[in-house]
Scaffold this motif. Sequence first.
Motif, PDB file in Angstrom:
ATOM      1  N   ARG A 118       6.034   9.516  10.502  1.00  0.00           N
ATOM      2  CA  ARG A 118       5.085   9.766  11.817  1.00  0.00           C
ATOM      3  C   ARG A 118       4.375   8.441  11.768  1.00  0.00           C
ATOM      4  N   VAL A 119       4.561   7.790  13.305  1.00  0.00           N
ATOM      5  CA  VAL A 119       3.903   6.550  13.418  1.00  0.00           C
ATOM      6  C   VAL A 119       2.496   6.278  13.367  1.00  0.00           C
ATOM      7  N   ALA A 120       1.885   5.419  12.908  1.00  0.00           N
ATOM      8  CA  ALA A 120       0.517   5.160  13.172  1.00  0.00           C
ATOM      9  C   ALA A 120       0.123   4.005  13.925  1.00  0.00           C
ATOM     10  N   PRO A 178      17.602   0.911  27.026  1.00  0.00           N
ATOM     11  CA  PRO A 178      17.262   1.140  28.606  1.00  0.00           C
ATOM     12  C   PRO A 178      17.706   2.489  28.858  1.00  0.00           C
ATOM     13  N   GLY A 179      16.818   3.413  29.510  1.00  0.00           N
ATOM     14  CA  GLY A 179      16.996   4.768  29.978  1.00  0.00           C
ATOM     15  C   GLY A 179      17.155   5.927  28.558  1.00  0.00           C
ATOM     16  N   SER A 180      16.981   5.295  27.481  1.00  0.00           N
ATOM     17  CA  SER A 180      17.034   6.145  26.355  1.00  0.00           C
ATOM     18  C   SER A 180      15.807   6.518  25.569  1.00  0.00           C
ATOM     19  N   GLU A 181      15.710   7.321  24.861  1.00  0.00           N
ATOM     20  CA  GLU A 181      14.365   7.708  24.026  1.00  0.00           C
ATOM     21  C   GLU A 181      14.296   6.715  22.845  1.00  0.00           C
ATOM     22  N   ARG A 182      13.255   6.719  22.273  1.00  0.00           N
ATOM     23  CA  ARG A 182      13.046   5.630  21.314  1.00  0.00           C
ATOM     24  C   ARG A 182      13.901   6.352  20.024  1.00  0.00           C
ATOM     25  N   GLU A 183      14.686   5.471  18.925  1.00  0.00           N
ATOM     26  CA  GLU A 183      15.486   5.947  18.138  1.00  0.00           C
ATOM     27  C   GLU A 183      15.022   5.256  16.939  1.00  0.00           C
ATOM     28  N   TRP A 184      14.874   6.374  15.908  1.00  0.00           N
ATOM     29  CA  TRP A 184      14.548   5.708  14.410  1.00  0.00           C
ATOM     30  C   TRP A 184      15.817   4.976  13.720  1.00  0.00           C
ATOM     31  N   ILE A 185      15.299   4.007  13.012  1.00  0.00           N
ATOM     32  CA  ILE A 185      16.523   3.334  12.447  1.00  0.00           C
ATOM     33  C   ILE A 185      16.391   3.159  10.900  1.00  0.00           C
ATOM     34  N   ALA A 186      15.347   2.915  10.341  1.00  0.00           N
ATOM     35  CA  ALA A 186      15.282   3.024   8.945  1.00  0.00           C
ATOM     36  C   ALA A 186      13.738   2.931   8.589  1.00  0.00           C
ATOM     37  N   ALA A 187      13.454   3.248   7.156  1.00  0.00           N
ATOM     38  CA  ALA A 187      12.082   3.188   6.688  1.00  0.00           C
ATOM     39  C   ALA A 187      12.145   2.921   5.151  1.00  0.00           C
ATOM     40  N   SER A 188      11.160   1.982   4.803  1.00  0.00           N
ATOM     41  CA  SER A 188      11.052   1.434   3.433  1.00  0.00           C
ATOM     42  C   SER A 188       9.598   2.125   2.992  1.00  0.00           C
ATOM     43  N   HIS A 189       9.772   2.789   1.978  1.00  0.00           N
ATOM     44  CA  HIS A 189       8.601   3.231   1.197  1.00  0.00           C
ATOM     45  C   HIS A 189       8.503   2.617  -0.142  1.00  0.00           C
ATOM     46  N   ASN A 190       6.907   2.623  -0.611  1.00  0.00           N
ATOM     47  CA  ASN A 190       6.728   1.729  -1.846  1.00  0.00           C
ATOM     48  C   ASN A 190       7.328   2.733  -2.841  1.00  0.00           C
ATOM     49  N   GLY A 191       7.776   1.659  -3.763  1.00  0.00           N
ATOM     50  CA  GLY A 191       8.517   2.275  -5.140  1.00  0.00           C
ATOM     51  C   GLY A 191      10.061   1.920  -4.841  1.00  0.00           C
ATOM     52  N   TYR A 214      11.305  -2.224  17.422  1.00  0.00           N
ATOM     53  CA  TYR A 214       9.939  -2.132  17.074  1.00  0.00           C
ATOM     54  C   TYR A 214       9.899  -1.810  15.741  1.00  0.00           C
ATOM     55  N   CYS A 215       8.842  -2.648  15.008  1.00  0.00           N
ATOM     56  CA  CYS A 215       8.496  -2.259  13.892  1.00  0.00           C
ATOM     57  C   CYS A 215       7.199  -1.462  13.680  1.00  0.00           C
ATOM     58  N   ALA A 216       7.077  -0.427  12.836  1.00  0.00           N
ATOM     59  CA  ALA A 216       5.915   0.316  12.854  1.00  0.00           C
ATOM     60  C   ALA A 216       5.422   0.704  11.589  1.00  0.00           C
ATOM     61  N   ALA A 217       4.235   1.294  11.159  1.00  0.00           N
ATOM     62  CA  ALA A 217       3.617   1.656  10.084  1.00  0.00           C
ATOM     63  C   ALA A 217       3.547   3.336  10.105  1.00  0.00           C
ATOM     64  N   GLY A 218       3.685   4.075   9.220  1.00  0.00           N
ATOM     65  CA  GLY A 218       3.811   5.509   9.366  1.00  0.00           C
ATOM     66  C   GLY A 218       3.399   6.484   8.288  1.00  0.00           C
ATOM     67  N   THR A 233       0.983  -1.140   0.097  1.00  0.00           N
ATOM     68  CA  THR A 233      -0.124  -0.062  -0.073  1.00  0.00           C
ATOM     69  C   THR A 233       0.801   1.425  -0.066  1.00  0.00           C
ATOM     70  N   ARG A 234       0.427   2.363  -0.638  1.00  0.00           N
ATOM     71  CA  ARG A 234       0.972   3.491  -0.771  1.00  0.00           C
ATOM     72  C   ARG A 234       0.855   4.400   0.551  1.00  0.00           C
ATOM     73  N   ASP A 235      -0.204   3.783   1.343  1.00  0.00           N
ATOM     74  CA  ASP A 235      -0.585   4.376   2.529  1.00  0.00           C
ATOM     75  C   ASP A 235       0.286   4.651   3.789  1.00  0.00           C
ATOM     76  N   TYR A 236       1.257   3.446   3.913  1.00  0.00           N
ATOM     77  CA  TYR A 236       2.136   3.683   4.820  1.00  0.00           C
ATOM     78  C   TYR A 236       3.523   3.372   4.396  1.00  0.00           C
ATOM     79  N   ALA A 237       4.502   3.808   5.270  1.00  0.00           N
ATOM     80  CA  ALA A 237       6.008   3.473   4.963  1.00  0.00           C
ATOM     81  C   ALA A 237       6.204   2.434   6.189  1.00  0.00           C
ATOM     82  N   TRP A 238       7.071   1.473   6.094  1.00  0.00           N
ATOM     83  CA  TRP A 238       7.284   0.496   6.991  1.00  0.00           C
ATOM     84  C   TRP A 238       8.488   0.833   7.548  1.00  0.00           C
ATOM     85  N   THR A 239       8.624   0.720   8.728  1.00  0.00           N
ATOM     86  CA  THR A 239       9.670   1.368   9.427  1.00  0.00           C
ATOM     87  C   THR A 239      10.385   0.702  10.704  1.00  0.00           C
ATOM     88  N   TRP A 240      11.605   0.736  11.239  1.00  0.00           N
ATOM     89  CA  TRP A 240      11.926   0.156  12.331  1.00  0.00           C
ATOM     90  C   TRP A 240      12.656   1.403  13.263  1.00  0.00           C
TER      91      TRP A 240
END
Length: 121
Positions: free
Chosen positions: A107-109, A43-56, A96-100, A31-38
């Motif tokens: 921006r994670v949904a 411990p003791g740290s904020e959540r950190e973005w790693i990578a995202a995969s978009h359609n195309g 964590y895996c996420a869709a956003g 779907t083009r509605d979401y990007a799939w991301t990790w």
Amino acid sequence: QVQLVESGGGLVKPSQTLSLTCTVSGASITTRDYAWTWFRQAPGSEREWIAASHNGGTEYYAKSMKGRVTISRDHAKHMVFLQMNTLAPEDTAVYYCAAGWGIGEPRVAYWGQGTQVTVSA
């Protein structure tokens, strides 16, 4: 409702390679509605973005992770993968895996429940 289930975490030794899997349901992985991301959270740290995969075929990586991680997808299996090379103890985190939405760091949904990765000799 999109559901995301991570797997593949566990205890790994420094310098090893690890592959995580995110199984997607409730939406087509093409779907083009979401990007799939990790993301990850140590411990003791904020959540950190790693990578995202978009359609195309467009992929985005955090600068701190680029060159050491690869995000990929298997459309037939409805899975998103994250491969990490040369693991070090500081990679210990819940992953964590996420869709956003959005280019780069989405921006994670929807979030998965996370999978623990522990890097230790």
